[in-house]
Write a protein that holds these residues in place. Structure first.
Motif, short mmCIF file in Angstrom:
data_model
loop_
_atom_site.label_atom_id
_atom_site.label_comp_id
_atom_site.label_asym_id
_atom_site.label_seq_id
_atom_site.Cartn_x
_atom_site.Cartn_y
_atom_site.Cartn_z
N ILE A 65 0.84 -1.20 0.00
CA ILE A 65 0.00 0.00 0.00
C ILE A 65 0.88 1.25 0.00
O ILE A 65 1.67 1.47 0.92
N ILE A 66 0.76 2.06 -1.04
CA ILE A 66 1.53 3.30 -1.18
C ILE A 66 0.64 4.52 -0.97
O ILE A 66 1.02 5.49 -0.35
N GLY A 67 -0.58 4.46 -1.48
CA GLY A 67 -1.48 5.60 -1.40
C GLY A 67 -1.63 6.28 -2.76
O GLY A 67 -1.36 5.68 -3.81
N ASN A 68 -2.00 7.54 -2.75
CA ASN A 68 -2.29 8.25 -4.00
C ASN A 68 -1.04 8.48 -4.86
O ASN A 68 -1.15 8.82 -6.04
N GLU A 69 0.14 8.31 -4.27
CA GLU A 69 1.39 8.52 -5.01
C GLU A 69 1.85 7.26 -5.74
O GLU A 69 2.94 7.23 -6.29
N VAL A 70 1.03 6.23 -5.74
CA VAL A 70 1.48 4.93 -6.24
C VAL A 70 1.94 4.97 -7.69
O VAL A 70 2.90 4.28 -8.06
N SER A 71 1.28 5.77 -8.52
CA SER A 71 1.65 5.81 -9.93
C SER A 71 3.07 6.32 -10.13
O SER A 71 3.87 5.73 -10.87
N SER A 72 3.41 7.41 -9.43
CA SER A 72 4.76 7.97 -9.52
C SER A 72 5.78 7.02 -8.91
O SER A 72 6.88 6.82 -9.45
N PHE A 73 5.43 6.43 -7.79
CA PHE A 73 6.32 5.47 -7.13
C PHE A 73 6.57 4.27 -8.04
O PHE A 73 7.70 3.80 -8.18
N TYR A 74 5.51 3.79 -8.67
CA TYR A 74 5.61 2.63 -9.55
C TYR A 74 6.55 2.91 -10.72
O TYR A 74 7.39 2.08 -11.08
N ASN A 75 6.42 4.11 -11.31
CA ASN A 75 7.28 4.46 -12.45
C ASN A 75 8.75 4.48 -12.05
O ASN A 75 9.62 4.01 -12.80
N GLU A 76 9.05 5.01 -10.88
CA GLU A 76 10.43 5.05 -10.40
C GLU A 76 10.92 3.64 -10.07
O GLU A 76 12.06 3.28 -10.39
N PHE A 77 10.07 2.85 -9.44
CA PHE A 77 10.46 1.47 -9.09
C PHE A 77 10.76 0.67 -10.35
O PHE A 77 11.70 -0.13 -10.38
N GLU A 78 9.95 0.88 -11.37
CA GLU A 78 10.13 0.15 -12.63
C GLU A 78 11.51 0.43 -13.23
O GLU A 78 12.19 -0.47 -13.73
N LYS A 79 11.95 1.71 -13.14
CA LYS A 79 13.27 2.08 -13.66
C LYS A 79 14.38 1.51 -12.80
O LYS A 79 15.37 0.98 -13.30
N ILE A 80 14.23 1.61 -11.48
CA ILE A 80 15.25 1.13 -10.55
C ILE A 80 15.42 -0.38 -10.67
O ILE A 80 16.54 -0.91 -10.71
N ALA A 81 14.29 -1.09 -10.73
CA ALA A 81 14.33 -2.56 -10.74
C ALA A 81 14.69 -3.12 -12.10
O ALA A 81 15.15 -4.26 -12.21
N GLY A 82 14.46 -2.33 -13.15
CA GLY A 82 14.75 -2.83 -14.48
C GLY A 82 13.78 -3.91 -14.92
O GLY A 82 14.14 -4.85 -15.64
N VAL A 83 12.51 -3.80 -14.45
CA VAL A 83 11.48 -4.77 -14.83
C VAL A 83 10.40 -4.05 -15.60
O VAL A 83 10.16 -2.85 -15.40
N GLU A 84 9.74 -4.76 -16.48
CA GLU A 84 8.61 -4.20 -17.21
C GLU A 84 7.33 -4.56 -16.50
O GLU A 84 7.13 -5.71 -16.10
N GLY A 85 6.47 -3.56 -16.35
CA GLY A 85 5.20 -3.81 -15.68
C GLY A 85 4.31 -4.74 -16.50
O GLY A 85 4.35 -4.74 -17.72
#
Length: 474
Positions: A65-85
Motif C-alpha cells: 500500500i503506497i497511497g495516491n502517489e502509487v503511480s509515480s512510485f511505480y514508475n520510479e520502481f520500474e526504472k530502478i528494478a529494471g522490470v517491465e510492468g
C-alpha cells in the motif's frame, strides 16, 4: 534523484530482488507483486519504508500500500528494478501459481460477478426508492403512499421498473456474457445464450408455480418444457460454462477456413439445447436448495447462531477471497424470496471495520503519518470498500480487527433477529441503508449504530487493557 528513488531501492532489496519478481503492476493505491518465492519478502522491513503504509497478500499477489502517489512510485520502481510492468490480467494469470484450487475457484467466481456489480448496485437503489414511494404510507395521516396522491411520482415509480426489470429479471444475460468473456468465448454468443433463457416465448420463471399447464416444444419423440430462467443465477452460470467449453474446444480442432461458420453454430445451438433440457432444471434445483438452506438457517430458532458466525467470520472471508461466493447466494435469495437477509450483514461488517479504524484515529490522534492511511481508509470503508481499512490499519494492529468482528457479529444478530431484508446487493457501508426494504430501514438504522458504537468502544477498551500487543499480522 526523486523522492521515490531511495524507497524504490529499499523495496526492491526487501522484496527479494529483481529475480524474485514474476510480475508487477499497480492499482489506485497499491503496488501488486507476483513473487517467485513469497517467503523472500521481508514484510517488516518493507513496512518500515517511509512511503509504505502497509502490506498484505491476496489472490496470490503480494500488495504494498503506497497511497495516491502509487503511480509515480511505480514508475520510479520500474526504472530502478529494471522490470517491465505487467497488465492486471497478466498479473492475475501469474498469481494463480501461488493459489490453491479453492482460491482459484473463488477468483473465477469473482471475475464473473465483479463486472455485474455496478448494475446490481443501481438496481438495489432503484428498488429501495420504489419501495419508499410505493409501499410506505407517508401521507394523509399514514393512510396513503406517495404514488397514490401524486401522478408524477406514480409515473416515476412505473418508469424505474423498466430499469429494475432489465437488471434483475434479465440477469442471466449479464451472467452468460460475463462467463463467455471470462472463458475467452464470443461475448455476443454469451448474450444470445442469455436471451434464450429469458425469452418472452417462455413461461416466466415467476409464473411457473401457479401455472395450470406448462407449454412445451413438441419434437414428436420428446417434449421440452418452455420455462424461462428470469433472475436465476446457477442455470445461467452452467449454461455459460457449457458455451465457453464448446467454443474454445471447437476452435482448436476446426480449420480456420470454416471456423467462422462452424464454431458459432456448433457451440451455441448445443449449449441452448443442453441449457433447457439438463442444466436449467438442475441449476434451478441447486439454487433453490441453497437459498432454502440459507434462509431456513437465518429464520430458524438457531438463526441467531448462524448470524453470529457469519457476522464474526465475514471479514476473515474477505482476506481469503471466499466472500465472493456470497454474491451468488444473495442473487439466488433475491430470485426466490424477493430480497436477501444475508446482504445486510455484509454492509454492517463494512461499517464495523470502518468504526474500528475510526477508533484508531482517536487513539493515535498525534500520529500524523498514520492519519494519511487511517482517515482515507475510514471514509472508503464507510462507503463499502474495506481493504484499505483492514490491511492498512486493523490487521496491522490486530485488536481493532477483532473488535470490528465482534461489532459485526452483534449487529448481524440483531439484524437477523429483526428480520431485516435488503432488496438486493447494494453499496456496502453507510449507503447500504438505501438498498434495505423500506419497512426494515428503521431497524437497520439501529443495527448501523451498533456496528459503529461497539467496535469503537471495544477498540478503545482493548487498547487500554493490553490487547494492543496482540497482532494478527505477522
Amino acid at each position: 534523484m526523486s523522492k521515490y528513488t531511495d524507497p524504490s531501492k529499499e523495496l526492491l532489496k526487501h522484496i527479494g530482488g529483481k529475480e524474485n519478481i514474476a510480475a508487477v503492476t499497480h492499482c489506485v493505491t497499491r503496488m501488486r507483486f507476483v513473487l517467485n518465492d513469497p517467503s523472500k519478502a521481508d514484510v517488516k522491513s518493507i513496512e518500515s519504508i517511509g512511503l509504505v503504509k502497509g502490506t498484505f497478500t491476496q489472490a496470490g499477489q503480494f500488495q504494498v500500500i503506497i497511497g495516491n502517489e502509487v503511480s509515480s512510485f511505480y514508475n520510479e520502481f520500474e526504472k530502478i528494478a529494471g522490470v517491465e510492468g505487467a497488465s492486471k490480467e497478466e498479473a492475475k494469470i501469474a498469481a494463480k501459481k501461488n493459489q490453491n484450487w479453492l482460491q482459484r475457484m473463488m477468483g473465477h467466481l469473482a471475475e464473473i460477478f465483479t463486472p455485474l456489480i455496478p448494475a446490481l448496485v443501481v438496481g438495489g437503489l432503484i428498488l429501495g426508492f420504489r419501495n419508499i414511494i410505493g409501499d410506505i404510507k407517508l401521507l394523509d395521516d399514514g393512510t396513503k403512499t406517495i404514488i397514490e396522491v401524486s401522478q408524477f411520482w406514480a409515473g416515476v415509480h412505473s418508469f424505474l421498473w423498466l430499469i429494475g426489470e432489465a437488471i434483475f429479471h434479465f440477469l442471466p444475460v449479464g451472467i452468460t456474457w460475463s462467463v463467455a468473456k471470462k472463458m475467452g468465448a464470443s461475448q455476443i454468443l454469451g448474450i444470445v445464450l442469455g436471451i434464450t433463457l429469458v425469452s418472452p416465448q417462455l413461461l416466466n420463471a415467476y409464473a411457473v408455480a401457479g401455472a395450470k399447464e406448462i407449454p412445451t416444444w413438441d419434437f414428436g419423440f420428446a417434449h421440452i418444457k418452455m420455462i424461462g430462467y428470469q433472475a436465476q443465477v446457477i442455470p445461467a452460470i452452467l449454461a455459460g460454462l457449457t458455451l465457453g467449453f464448446l467454443e474454445t474446444r471447437l476452435r482448436k480442432v476446426v480449420p480456420n477456413s470454416i471456423s467462422m461458420i462452424v464454431v458459432p453454430f456448433f457451440a451455441l445451438v448445443p449449449a441452448v439445447l443442453i441449457a433447457h433440457t439438463i442444466l436449467g432444471p438442475i441449476g434451478w434445483q441447486i439454487g433453490s436448495g441453497i437459498s432454502h438452506v440459507v434462509y431456513s438457517s437465518l429464520t430458524s430458532s438457531f438463526g441467531w447462531l448462524f448470524a453470529a458466525i457469519f457476522g464474526f467470520a465475514y471479514a476473515p472471508l474477505v482476506i481469503t477471497g471466499l466472500h465472493h461466493m456470497t454474491n451468488a447466494i444473495d442473487l439466488q435469495l433475491m430470485s426466490e424470496l424477493g430480497g436477501t437477509n444475508l446482504w445486510p450483514m455484509i454492509a454492517l461488517s463494512n461499517i464495523a471495520q470502518g468504526s474500528a479504524v475510526l477508533a484508531m484515529i482517536f487513539i493515535n490522534r498525534k500520529n500524523e503519518e498514520e492519519k494519511q492511511v487511517s482517515i482515507p481508509a475510514t471514509i472508503s470503508c464507510y462507503l463499502g470498500v474495506t481493504e484499505p481499512a483492514m490491511f492498512g490499519i486493523n490487521l496491522k494492529y490486530g485488536f481493532p480487527f477483532l473488535a470490528a468482528m465482534i461489532g459485526s457479529m452483534v449487529a448481524g444478530v440483531v439484524s437477523v433477529a429483526s428480520g431485516v431484508m435488503a432488496n438486493s446487493i447494494g453499496v456496502g457501508g453507510l449507503p447500504g441503508i438505501l438498498s434495505i426494504q423500506a419497512k426494515h430501514m428503521a431497524m437497520f438504522g439501529v443495527c448501523m449504530i451498533i456496528a459503529i458504537v461497539v467496535p469503537f468502544l471495544l477498540t478503545n477498551i482493548f487498547a487500554k487493557t493490553g490487547m494492543n500487543k496482540f497482532s494478527l499480522k505477522k
